[in-house]
Design a protein around this motif. Structure first.
Motif, PDB file in Angstrom:
ATOM      1  N   ARG A 164       3.634   0.863  36.276  1.00 17.94           N
ATOM      2  CA  ARG A 164       4.642   1.471  37.151  1.00 17.94           C
ATOM      3  C   ARG A 164       5.442   0.383  37.839  1.00 17.94           C
ATOM      4  O   ARG A 164       6.667   0.484  37.986  1.00 17.94           O
ATOM      5  CB  ARG A 164       3.958   2.349  38.193  1.00 17.94           C
ATOM      6  N   GLU A 165       4.748  -0.700  38.245  1.00 16.74           N
ATOM      7  CA  GLU A 165       5.449  -1.786  38.918  1.00 16.74           C
ATOM      8  C   GLU A 165       6.426  -2.458  37.961  1.00 16.74           C
ATOM      9  O   GLU A 165       7.561  -2.770  38.330  1.00 16.74           O
ATOM     10  CB  GLU A 165       4.438  -2.804  39.431  1.00 16.74           C
ATOM     11  N   TRP A 167       7.879  -1.150  35.390  1.00 10.22           N
ATOM     12  CA  TRP A 167       8.999  -0.222  35.191  1.00 10.22           C
ATOM     13  C   TRP A 167       9.960  -0.313  36.367  1.00 10.22           C
ATOM     14  O   TRP A 167      11.173  -0.382  36.193  1.00 10.22           O
ATOM     15  CB  TRP A 167       8.484   1.197  35.030  1.00 10.22           C
ATOM     16  N   ASP A 168       9.399  -0.304  37.570  1.00 11.38           N
ATOM     17  CA  ASP A 168      10.239  -0.299  38.756  1.00 11.38           C
ATOM     18  C   ASP A 168      11.007  -1.594  38.912  1.00 11.38           C
ATOM     19  O   ASP A 168      12.182  -1.599  39.228  1.00 11.38           O
ATOM     20  CB  ASP A 168       9.347  -0.065  39.986  1.00 11.38           C
ATOM     21  N   MET A 169      10.328  -2.703  38.680  1.00  7.08           N
ATOM     22  CA  MET A 169      10.947  -3.993  38.964  1.00  7.08           C
ATOM     23  C   MET A 169      11.808  -4.508  37.818  1.00  7.08           C
ATOM     24  O   MET A 169      12.733  -5.278  38.037  1.00  7.08           O
ATOM     25  CB  MET A 169       9.855  -5.040  39.251  1.00  7.08           C
ATOM     26  N   ARG A 181       6.649   6.300  37.320  1.00  9.53           N
ATOM     27  CA  ARG A 181       7.709   6.468  38.305  1.00  9.53           C
ATOM     28  C   ARG A 181       7.731   5.241  39.193  1.00  9.53           C
ATOM     29  O   ARG A 181       6.889   4.381  39.068  1.00  9.53           O
ATOM     30  CB  ARG A 181       7.503   7.732  39.124  1.00  9.53           C
ATOM     31  N   ARG A 182       8.688   5.197  40.092  1.00  8.85           N
ATOM     32  CA  ARG A 182       8.845   4.005  40.930  1.00  8.85           C
ATOM     33  C   ARG A 182       7.650   3.870  41.847  1.00  8.85           C
ATOM     34  O   ARG A 182       7.038   4.852  42.254  1.00  8.85           O
ATOM     35  CB  ARG A 182      10.148   4.076  41.711  1.00  8.85           C
ATOM     36  N   ILE A 183       7.338   2.628  42.185  1.00 10.34           N
ATOM     37  CA  ILE A 183       6.179   2.420  43.047  1.00 10.34           C
ATOM     38  C   ILE A 183       6.496   1.562  44.257  1.00 10.34           C
ATOM     39  O   ILE A 183       5.886   1.711  45.314  1.00 10.34           O
ATOM     40  CB  ILE A 183       5.007   1.812  42.227  1.00 10.34           C
ATOM     41  N   THR A 185      10.036   0.409  45.152  1.00 12.09           N
ATOM     42  CA  THR A 185      11.374   0.541  45.730  1.00 12.09           C
ATOM     43  C   THR A 185      11.495   1.869  46.468  1.00 12.09           C
ATOM     44  O   THR A 185      10.677   2.768  46.343  1.00 12.09           O
ATOM     45  CB  THR A 185      12.433   0.479  44.636  1.00 12.09           C
ATOM     46  N   TYR A 187      13.151   5.552  47.617  1.00 13.92           N
ATOM     47  CA  TYR A 187      13.211   6.733  46.754  1.00 13.92           C
ATOM     48  C   TYR A 187      14.484   6.867  45.956  1.00 13.92           C
ATOM     49  O   TYR A 187      14.471   7.295  44.826  1.00 13.92           O
ATOM     50  CB  TYR A 187      12.977   7.992  47.575  1.00 13.92           C
ATOM     51  N   HIS A 192      16.932  -2.578  39.124  1.00 18.02           N
ATOM     52  CA  HIS A 192      15.598  -3.129  38.900  1.00 18.02           C
ATOM     53  C   HIS A 192      15.577  -4.515  39.517  1.00 18.02           C
ATOM     54  O   HIS A 192      16.117  -5.457  38.961  1.00 18.02           O
ATOM     55  CB  HIS A 192      15.294  -3.162  37.398  1.00 18.02           C
TER      56      HIS A 192
END
Lengths: 261, 116
Positions: A164-165, A167-169, A181-183, A185, A187, A192
């Motif tokens: 998840r990290e 993906w988010d970053m 899903r984002r973890i 950042t 909402y 990225h």
């Protein structure tokens, strides 16, 4: 200092598990007490025994899975690295977890590295630990912004939040992840952040608006423009290392190569 | 050892196995059957057959559990059973994946070059 460290290593690790001994397996690292006086104590001592053991083990894994393993390296710090094709993430990780000679049951880390100049800019890195054989291994794959990578969650549950990290970053999509899903950042955050083309201060800043009675996001306004300092000295830093080091001669079918960094 | 050898394994969640020899024999024979489906020259089949046959011979030869644990040298017998179960699932999955085939795709040039 090295002697006391060696005593601690031998005493601490020898008590717990029985380490299996076999030709393919790693043995406990033993620091050799050199009889000659140490002339350059600040230079990291080269442990050829561990290096060769890791190289043998790397060859063993590469021989079993030539379909996915593109390269094997043992770094100068005695760390084993496997470079694999992205299709081989689940087979290689399952093999390393379940096989009796490897038993890397613990996933330590899952990260990505962004190198924008490459064709596949993201390098996904997995770190595994084997408690039984007291060894670590690093597995690297590659992907670009749009290609998904198979999720490691069916193999290691610990990979869940790490993926998840990533993906988010970075924006690397993991197929078959249970909940991607984002973890970290906010909402409604777009972008990225750990990509190299994402600016240090970001694109938006938030403030509380008294009229609207809520937090609003607005384009960022810096009071001072961004300053980049080039801290390289004008003089050559490593005059003894002008040419790149040649790689060691290829072993076996060309799968394993040990490279000094 | 701080714990009663016959009563607990000392590991959380791992119960003492009542018939380890039987359990291990079944698992090892299943692994060997699953390995038959792979080509003879596959490295995985070679090394795993060697490993499994060696452990199987120890199991057949040694009746005492403690001595067997020492001979196999892979931790407690319950851990050895767990390893065998993992190896069995792995060998079945390996028959599907067929990792002994040659490399599927070479990396793009300079993909693994470091420093860039």
């Amino acid at each position: 200092m090295a002697a006391s460290l060696a005593r601690f290593v031998r005493g601490g690790l020898g008590r717990g598990y029985n380490l299996a001994r076999s030709s393919c397996l790693l043995q406990q690292q033993s620091r050799l007490q050199s009889s000659t006086a140490e002339t350059r104590p600040t230079i990291r001592p080269k442990d050829a025994v561990t290096h060769s053991q890791l190289a043998t083990f790397g060859e063993y894994v590469a021989e079993i899975m030539p379909k996915y393993i593109q390269q094997v390296e043992v770094t100068s710090y005695n760390e084993l690295e496997l470079m694999i094709h992205p299709d081989g993430v689940i087979p290689v990780l399952t093999f390393l977890k379940d096989h009796t000679n490897t038993q890397f049951r613990i996933m330590i880390d899952l990260t990505a590295v962004d190198i924008p100049s490459r064709q596949n800019r993201f390098e996904i890195v997995y770190h595994l630990l084997s408690m039984r054989y007291n060894s670590r291994i690093r597995i690297k794959t590659y992907t670009d912004e749009l290609s998904p990578v198979d999720s490691a969650v069916p193999v290691y549950i610990a990979a869940n939040w790490y993926e998840r990290e990533v993906w988010d970053m970075f924006g690397v999509f993991f197929a078959n992840h249970p909940d991607l899903r984002r973890i970290l950042t906010d909402y409604g955050f777009e972008g990225h952040p750990l990509r190299k083309d994402f600016p240090l201060s970001g694109y938006v800043e938030v403030r509380y608006d008294d009229e609207l009675k809520r937090v609003v996001a607005e384009p960022v306004e810096l009071s001072q423009e961004f300053r980049k300092f080039d801290l390289n000295s004008p003089w050559e830093v490593f005059p003894a290392h002008r040419e790149p080091k040649e790689a060691a001669p290829k072993l076996e079918a060309g799968d394993a190569s040990s490279e000094k960094k | 050892m701080q714990f009663e050898v016959g009563k607990t394994t000392g590991l959380v969640g791992l119960a003492v196995s009542q018939s380890p020899h039987e359990h291990l024999s079944i698992l090892y024979s299943k692994i060997l059957v699953s390995l038959q489906s792979m080509p003879q020259d596959a490295a995985y089949r070679k090394y795993t057959e060697q490993l499994v046959s060696e452990r199987f011979n120890h199991v057949k030869a040694e009746a005492d559990v403690e001595k067997l644990e020492k001979k196999i040298n892979g931790g407690q017998i319950e851990e050895v059973i767990l390893q065998a179960e993992c190896e069995l699932t792995l060998s079945r999955k390996m028959s599907e994946w067929k990792p002994w085939e040659p490399l599927i795709e070479e990396p793009p040039p300079n993909q693994w070059k470091w420093p860039i």
